[in-house]
Write a protein that holds these residues in place. Structure first.
Motif, PDB file in Angstrom:
ATOM      1  N   PRO A   1       0.838  -1.210   0.000  1.00 34.94           N
ATOM      2  CA  PRO A   1       0.000   0.000   0.000  1.00 34.94           C
ATOM      3  C   PRO A   1       0.866   1.250   0.000  1.00 34.94           C
ATOM      4  CG  PRO A   1      -0.693  -1.550   1.698  1.00 34.94           C
ATOM      5  CD  PRO A   1       0.607  -2.056   1.166  1.00 34.94           C
ATOM      6  N   THR A   2       0.408   2.271  -0.717  1.00 34.94           N
ATOM      7  CA  THR A   2       1.175   3.518  -0.782  1.00 34.94           C
ATOM      8  C   THR A   2       0.719   4.472   0.317  1.00 34.94           C
ATOM      9  OG1 THR A   2      -0.428   4.335  -2.378  1.00 34.94           O
ATOM     10  CG2 THR A   2       1.588   3.392  -3.244  1.00 34.94           C
ATOM     11  N   THR A   3       1.643   5.294   0.785  1.00 33.68           N
ATOM     12  CA  THR A   3       1.296   6.252   1.840  1.00 33.68           C
ATOM     13  C   THR A   3       0.585   7.469   1.271  1.00 33.68           C
ATOM     14  OG1 THR A   3       3.503   7.193   1.600  1.00 33.68           O
ATOM     15  CG2 THR A   3       3.195   5.542   3.334  1.00 33.68           C
ATOM     16  N   ASP A   4       0.856   7.803   0.005  1.00 36.42           N
ATOM     17  CA  ASP A   4       0.219   8.956  -0.631  1.00 36.42           C
ATOM     18  C   ASP A   4      -0.151   8.601  -2.062  1.00 36.42           C
ATOM     19  OD1 ASP A   4      -0.685  11.361  -1.514  1.00 36.42           O
ATOM     20  OD2 ASP A   4       1.256  12.386  -1.450  1.00 36.42           O
ATOM     21  N   SER A   5      -1.385   8.109  -2.234  1.00 39.11           N
ATOM     22  CA  SER A   5      -1.814   7.669  -3.562  1.00 39.11           C
ATOM     23  C   SER A   5      -2.068   8.824  -4.515  1.00 39.11           C
ATOM     24  CB  SER A   5      -3.094   6.827  -3.437  1.00 39.11           C
ATOM     25  OG  SER A   5      -2.838   5.639  -2.720  1.00 39.11           O
ATOM     26  N   SER A   6      -2.096  10.054  -3.991  1.00 39.91           N
ATOM     27  CA  SER A   6      -2.336  11.201  -4.869  1.00 39.91           C
ATOM     28  C   SER A   6      -1.092  11.566  -5.676  1.00 39.91           C
ATOM     29  CB  SER A   6      -2.785  12.408  -4.040  1.00 39.91           C
ATOM     30  OG  SER A   6      -1.739  12.831  -3.174  1.00 39.91           O
ATOM     31  N   ASN A   7       0.067  11.085  -5.229  1.00 39.60           N
ATOM     32  CA  ASN A   7       1.314  11.359  -5.950  1.00 39.60           C
ATOM     33  C   ASN A   7       1.510  10.302  -7.033  1.00 39.60           C
ATOM     34  OD1 ASN A   7       3.877  11.894  -6.885  1.00 39.60           O
ATOM     35  ND2 ASN A   7       4.786  12.107  -4.859  1.00 39.60           N
ATOM     36  N   LYS A   8       0.973  10.570  -8.226  1.00 43.61           N
ATOM     37  CA  LYS A   8       0.990   9.568  -9.294  1.00 43.61           C
ATOM     38  C   LYS A   8       2.382   9.336  -9.874  1.00 43.61           C
ATOM     39  CE  LYS A   8      -3.343   8.874  -8.849  1.00 43.61           C
ATOM     40  NZ  LYS A   8      -3.754   7.661  -8.084  1.00 43.61           N
ATOM     41  N   LEU A   9       3.333  10.230  -9.566  1.00 45.99           N
ATOM     42  CA  LEU A   9       4.691  10.021 -10.068  1.00 45.99           C
ATOM     43  C   LEU A   9       5.450   8.996  -9.236  1.00 45.99           C
ATOM     44  CD1 LEU A   9       5.740  13.713 -10.840  1.00 45.99           C
ATOM     45  CD2 LEU A   9       5.026  11.954 -12.463  1.00 45.99           C
TER      46      LEU A   9
END
Length: 255
Positions: free
Chosen positions: A37-45
């Motif tokens: 799981p990612t900590t910040d899914s809004s960072n698409k880069l």
């Protein structure tokens, strides 16, 4: 580059007229392939998503507005541009079946493969993979957890291919002549609308062979000559038109 022939050519066909964009394929892919799981899914880069669903639109206003959803795994190209630029031979396409493999211990994280892939299907592992307490028990045992600093991508759930061949051997069958449903990637198995199909593109008895030869089948950026092993299908002309860079005066494939 030289095209590597293979008696078996595992491939996928996605019926875009059936895909609802639900994202079940994305979730199944991440769970099956041990993507943390990612900590910040809004960072698409900096997020990892081996399977990504794009929304397409015909650009018209209501009531003529129309949308389609396009799941994009690695295209498993017959002529993979990612492989030719890798300076450490961490990418290979020699196994029967034509799957482009990634050898993680060799990868030095230079990201040349990401720049070379015209489908943006490769991702760089920016972070150490960490699962919330207890979730580590759900990891798929036959899939390696990739460390920070390597490039990774969809493998058509290669571990399931290996398992299918082992089962065939145990049952006294030829592992190079698997039945159509012996080997199915997690994304295809999870698709609730039946939009995704998987099989041998060289076997006339498989559904993917028949669909890939349909009038309305197409591949992304086909004219680049990468020979993708992922096909799409749509009876809608505007959807097929977005599969490649057509001039306004050009006819779309299948029109």
């Amino acid at each position: 580059m030289e095209h590597k022939e293979s008696k078996i050519r595992w491939g996928m066909v996605v019926d875009l007229d059936k895909c609802t964009g639900c994202g079940a394929c994305m979730v199944a892919c991440e769970a099956e392939n041990n993507i943390a799981p990612t900590t910040d899914s809004s960072n698409k880069l900096r997020t990892l998503s081996w399977m990504l669903v794009y929304e397409l639109t015909n650009g018209k206003a209501y009531p003529d507005h129309d949308v389609a959803y396009l799941p994009r795994p690695c295209m498993q190209c017959g002529k993979p541009s990612c492989m030719t630029v890798c300076p450490v031979t961490a990418i290979d396409k020699n196994e029967e079946g034509g799957i482009v493999s990634q050898i993680y211990p060799r990868c030095i994280g230079c990201r040349y493969c990401m720049a070379a892939c015209p489908y943006h299907a490769r991702y760089f592992n920016w972070y150490d993979p960490i699962w919330p307490e207890g979730m580590e028990k759900t990891l798929t045992p036959n899939v390696s957890v990739r460390p920070r600093g390597v490039a990774e991508k969809c493998t058509f759930c290669h571990h399931k291919y290996a398992e299918a061949k082992e089962l065939a051997r145990a049952e006294g069958r030829d592992p190079l002549h698997l039945e159509e449903n012996d080997y199915i990637p997690a994304c295809v198995a999870a698709c609730p609308s039946g939009a995704m199909h998987f099989g041998d593109l060289n076997n006339p008895e498989h559904t993917v062979y028949k669909m890939a030869h349909e009038k309305y089948a197409f591949r992304l950026l086909e004219r680049l000559g990468t020979d993708p092993q992922v096909y799409y299908y749509s009876k809608r002309e505007w959807v097929r038109r977005q599969g490649d860079n057509y001039l306004k005066t050009e006819k779309t494939k299948g029109a």
